[in-house]
Design a protein around this motif. Structure first.
Motif, PDB file in Angstrom:
ATOM      1  N   SER A   5     -43.856  50.258  -3.816  1.00 11.33           N
ATOM      2  CA  SER A   5     -43.792  51.479  -3.006  1.00 11.33           C
ATOM      3  C   SER A   5     -43.917  51.079  -1.543  1.00 11.33           C
ATOM      4  O   SER A   5     -44.382  49.981  -1.229  1.00 11.33           O
ATOM      5  CB  SER A   5     -44.939  52.420  -3.388  1.00 11.33           C
ATOM      6  N   SER A   6     -43.507  51.954  -0.652  1.00  4.91           N
ATOM      7  CA  SER A   6     -43.584  51.619   0.777  1.00  4.91           C
ATOM      8  C   SER A   6     -45.038  51.399   1.193  1.00  4.91           C
ATOM      9  O   SER A   6     -45.322  50.538   2.024  1.00  4.91           O
ATOM     10  CB  SER A   6     -42.908  52.678   1.631  1.00  4.91           C
ATOM     11  N   HIS A   7     -45.962  52.154   0.599  1.00  5.77           N
ATOM     12  CA  HIS A   7     -47.388  51.954   0.897  1.00  5.77           C
ATOM     13  C   HIS A   7     -47.840  50.552   0.469  1.00  5.77           C
ATOM     14  O   HIS A   7     -48.513  49.844   1.223  1.00  5.77           O
ATOM     15  CB  HIS A   7     -48.234  53.021   0.201  1.00  5.77           C
ATOM     16  N   ASP A   8     -47.436  50.141  -0.741  1.00  3.18           N
ATOM     17  CA  ASP A   8     -47.800  48.803  -1.225  1.00  3.18           C
ATOM     18  C   ASP A   8     -47.122  47.713  -0.393  1.00  3.18           C
ATOM     19  O   ASP A   8     -47.713  46.662  -0.142  1.00  3.18           O
ATOM     20  CB  ASP A   8     -47.438  48.650  -2.701  1.00  3.18           C
ATOM     21  N   GLN A   9     -45.885  47.964   0.026  1.00  2.00           N
ATOM     22  CA  GLN A   9     -45.203  46.998   0.900  1.00  2.00           C
ATOM     23  C   GLN A   9     -45.976  46.816   2.199  1.00  2.00           C
ATOM     24  O   GLN A   9     -46.166  45.695   2.665  1.00  2.00           O
ATOM     25  CB  GLN A   9     -43.793  47.479   1.226  1.00  2.00           C
ATOM     26  N   ARG A  10     -46.404  47.949   2.765  1.00  2.11           N
ATOM     27  CA  ARG A  10     -47.163  47.889   4.019  1.00  2.11           C
ATOM     28  C   ARG A  10     -48.461  47.123   3.829  1.00  2.11           C
ATOM     29  O   ARG A  10     -48.826  46.279   4.649  1.00  2.11           O
ATOM     30  CB  ARG A  10     -47.429  49.301   4.543  1.00  2.11           C
ATOM     31  N   GLN A  11     -49.158  47.397   2.724  1.00  3.18           N
ATOM     32  CA  GLN A  11     -50.421  46.695   2.442  1.00  3.18           C
ATOM     33  C   GLN A  11     -50.174  45.192   2.293  1.00  3.18           C
ATOM     34  O   GLN A  11     -50.914  44.372   2.825  1.00  3.18           O
ATOM     35  CB  GLN A  11     -51.045  47.253   1.157  1.00  3.18           C
ATOM     36  N   HIS A  12     -49.123  44.849   1.552  1.00  2.00           N
ATOM     37  CA  HIS A  12     -48.786  43.448   1.325  1.00  2.00           C
ATOM     38  C   HIS A  12     -48.436  42.760   2.651  1.00  2.00           C
ATOM     39  O   HIS A  12     -48.923  41.651   2.932  1.00  2.00           O
ATOM     40  CB  HIS A  12     -47.629  43.356   0.329  1.00  2.00           C
ATOM     41  N   LEU A  13     -47.594  43.401   3.427  1.00  2.00           N
ATOM     42  CA  LEU A  13     -47.204  42.818   4.712  1.00  2.00           C
ATOM     43  C   LEU A  13     -48.400  42.703   5.651  1.00  2.00           C
ATOM     44  O   LEU A  13     -48.518  41.724   6.392  1.00  2.00           O
ATOM     45  CB  LEU A  13     -46.092  43.643   5.362  1.00  2.00           C
ATOM     46  N   ARG A  93     -45.436  36.401  14.174  1.00  2.00           N
ATOM     47  CA  ARG A  93     -44.750  37.494  14.881  1.00  2.00           C
ATOM     48  C   ARG A  93     -43.626  38.100  14.048  1.00  2.00           C
ATOM     49  O   ARG A  93     -43.409  39.319  14.086  1.00  2.00           O
ATOM     50  CB  ARG A  93     -44.236  37.006  16.230  1.00  2.00           C
ATOM     51  N   ALA A  94     -42.913  37.268  13.296  1.00  2.00           N
ATOM     52  CA  ALA A  94     -41.839  37.783  12.431  1.00  2.00           C
ATOM     53  C   ALA A  94     -42.427  38.702  11.359  1.00  2.00           C
ATOM     54  O   ALA A  94     -41.889  39.787  11.093  1.00  2.00           O
ATOM     55  CB  ALA A  94     -41.074  36.635  11.791  1.00  2.00           C
ATOM     56  N   LEU A  95     -43.530  38.284  10.755  1.00  2.00           N
ATOM     57  CA  LEU A  95     -44.185  39.132   9.752  1.00  2.00           C
ATOM     58  C   LEU A  95     -44.706  40.416  10.376  1.00  2.00           C
ATOM     59  O   LEU A  95     -44.628  41.492   9.768  1.00  2.00           O
ATOM     60  CB  LEU A  95     -45.330  38.364   9.085  1.00  2.00           C
ATOM     61  N   GLU A  96     -45.217  40.305  11.577  1.00  2.00           N
ATOM     62  CA  GLU A  96     -45.729  41.491  12.268  1.00  2.00           C
ATOM     63  C   GLU A  96     -44.597  42.482  12.539  1.00  2.00           C
ATOM     64  O   GLU A  96     -44.769  43.692  12.378  1.00  2.00           O
ATOM     65  CB  GLU A  96     -46.414  41.062  13.568  1.00  2.00           C
ATOM     66  N   ARG A  97     -43.428  41.961  12.922  1.00  2.00           N
ATOM     67  CA  ARG A  97     -42.265  42.841  13.132  1.00  2.00           C
ATOM     68  C   ARG A  97     -41.878  43.538  11.821  1.00  2.00           C
ATOM     69  O   ARG A  97     -41.589  44.732  11.805  1.00  2.00           O
ATOM     70  CB  ARG A  97     -41.078  42.058  13.695  1.00  2.00           C
ATOM     71  N   ASP A  98     -41.895  42.782  10.722  1.00  2.53           N
ATOM     72  CA  ASP A  98     -41.591  43.379   9.412  1.00  2.53           C
ATOM     73  C   ASP A  98     -42.598  44.471   9.066  1.00  2.53           C
ATOM     74  O   ASP A  98     -42.229  45.518   8.537  1.00  2.53           O
ATOM     75  CB  ASP A  98     -41.597  42.314   8.312  1.00  2.53           C
ATOM     76  N   TYR A  99     -43.851  44.213   9.358  1.00  5.86           N
ATOM     77  CA  TYR A  99     -44.900  45.199   9.079  1.00  5.86           C
ATOM     78  C   TYR A  99     -44.621  46.497   9.846  1.00  5.86           C
ATOM     79  O   TYR A  99     -44.631  47.584   9.275  1.00  5.86           O
ATOM     80  CB  TYR A  99     -46.276  44.639   9.460  1.00  5.86           C
ATOM     81  N   TRP A 100     -44.375  46.362  11.156  1.00  8.55           N
ATOM     82  CA  TRP A 100     -44.161  47.565  11.959  1.00  8.55           C
ATOM     83  C   TRP A 100     -42.862  48.275  11.587  1.00  8.55           C
ATOM     84  O   TRP A 100     -42.770  49.503  11.672  1.00  8.55           O
ATOM     85  CB  TRP A 100     -44.238  47.253  13.448  1.00  8.55           C
ATOM     86  N   ALA A 101     -41.863  47.526  11.140  1.00 10.41           N
ATOM     87  CA  ALA A 101     -40.624  48.154  10.667  1.00 10.41           C
ATOM     88  C   ALA A 101     -40.907  48.983   9.420  1.00 10.41           C
ATOM     89  O   ALA A 101     -40.375  50.092   9.260  1.00 10.41           O
ATOM     90  CB  ALA A 101     -39.561  47.094  10.381  1.00 10.41           C
ATOM     91  N   THR A 102     -41.753  48.469   8.543  1.00  7.10           N
ATOM     92  CA  THR A 102     -42.134  49.208   7.329  1.00  7.10           C
ATOM     93  C   THR A 102     -42.916  50.463   7.691  1.00  7.10           C
ATOM     94  O   THR A 102     -42.667  51.536   7.136  1.00  7.10           O
ATOM     95  CB  THR A 102     -42.973  48.304   6.388  1.00  7.10           C
ATOM     96  N   VAL A 103     -43.845  50.353   8.622  1.00  5.19           N
ATOM     97  CA  VAL A 103     -44.629  51.509   9.072  1.00  5.19           C
ATOM     98  C   VAL A 103     -43.696  52.560   9.668  1.00  5.19           C
ATOM     99  O   VAL A 103     -43.807  53.751   9.362  1.00  5.19           O
ATOM    100  CB  VAL A 103     -45.704  51.086  10.097  1.00  5.19           C
TER     101      VAL A 103
END
Length: 118
Positions: A5-13, A93-103
């Protein structure tokens, strides 16, 4: 990740970002310590060269120390550590960008759902 789920993706990221930031901090610390140690190593080498009578002056001792295999090896290690820290920062930074894209994606989905109910 796609099946989460998008919530789980955000938590994982978020956890991946935390781990990547800690990895960068460790590599940054190592690189900084090596950079600070360079002058200590050089000073010790100069003192030893003068004490052993290999060099007559500080300038000669510095030239001999800087051209030694030991010092060159230290510099390679120091530069490799700095490169590893920079690469770790890029990963973080790449992971952080992915996190904020998911948010952002989650927020857009919620907004679309609210608008479709209106």
């Amino acid at each position: 990740i796609k099946q989460m789920s998008s919530h789980d993706q955000r938590q994982h990221l978020s956890e991946m970002v935390r781990v990547a930031e800690r990895a960068w901090a460790a590599r940054e610390d190592n690189a900084s310590r090596l950079e600070e140690g360079r002058s200590i190593l050089l000073a010790e080498m100069k003192i030893n060269l003068r004490a052993e009578g290999v060099s007559k002056s500080n300038a000669d001792a510095e030239d001999a120390a800087k051209t030694s295999d030991q010092f060159k090896s230290y510099l390679r290690t120091m530069h490799d550590a700095r490169r590893a820290a920079n690469e770790a920062r890029a990963d973080w930074r790449a992971l952080e960008r992915d996190y904020w894209a998911t948010v952002s994606s989650e927020a857009s989905e919620r907004a679309q759902m609210r608008m479709s109910r209106s």
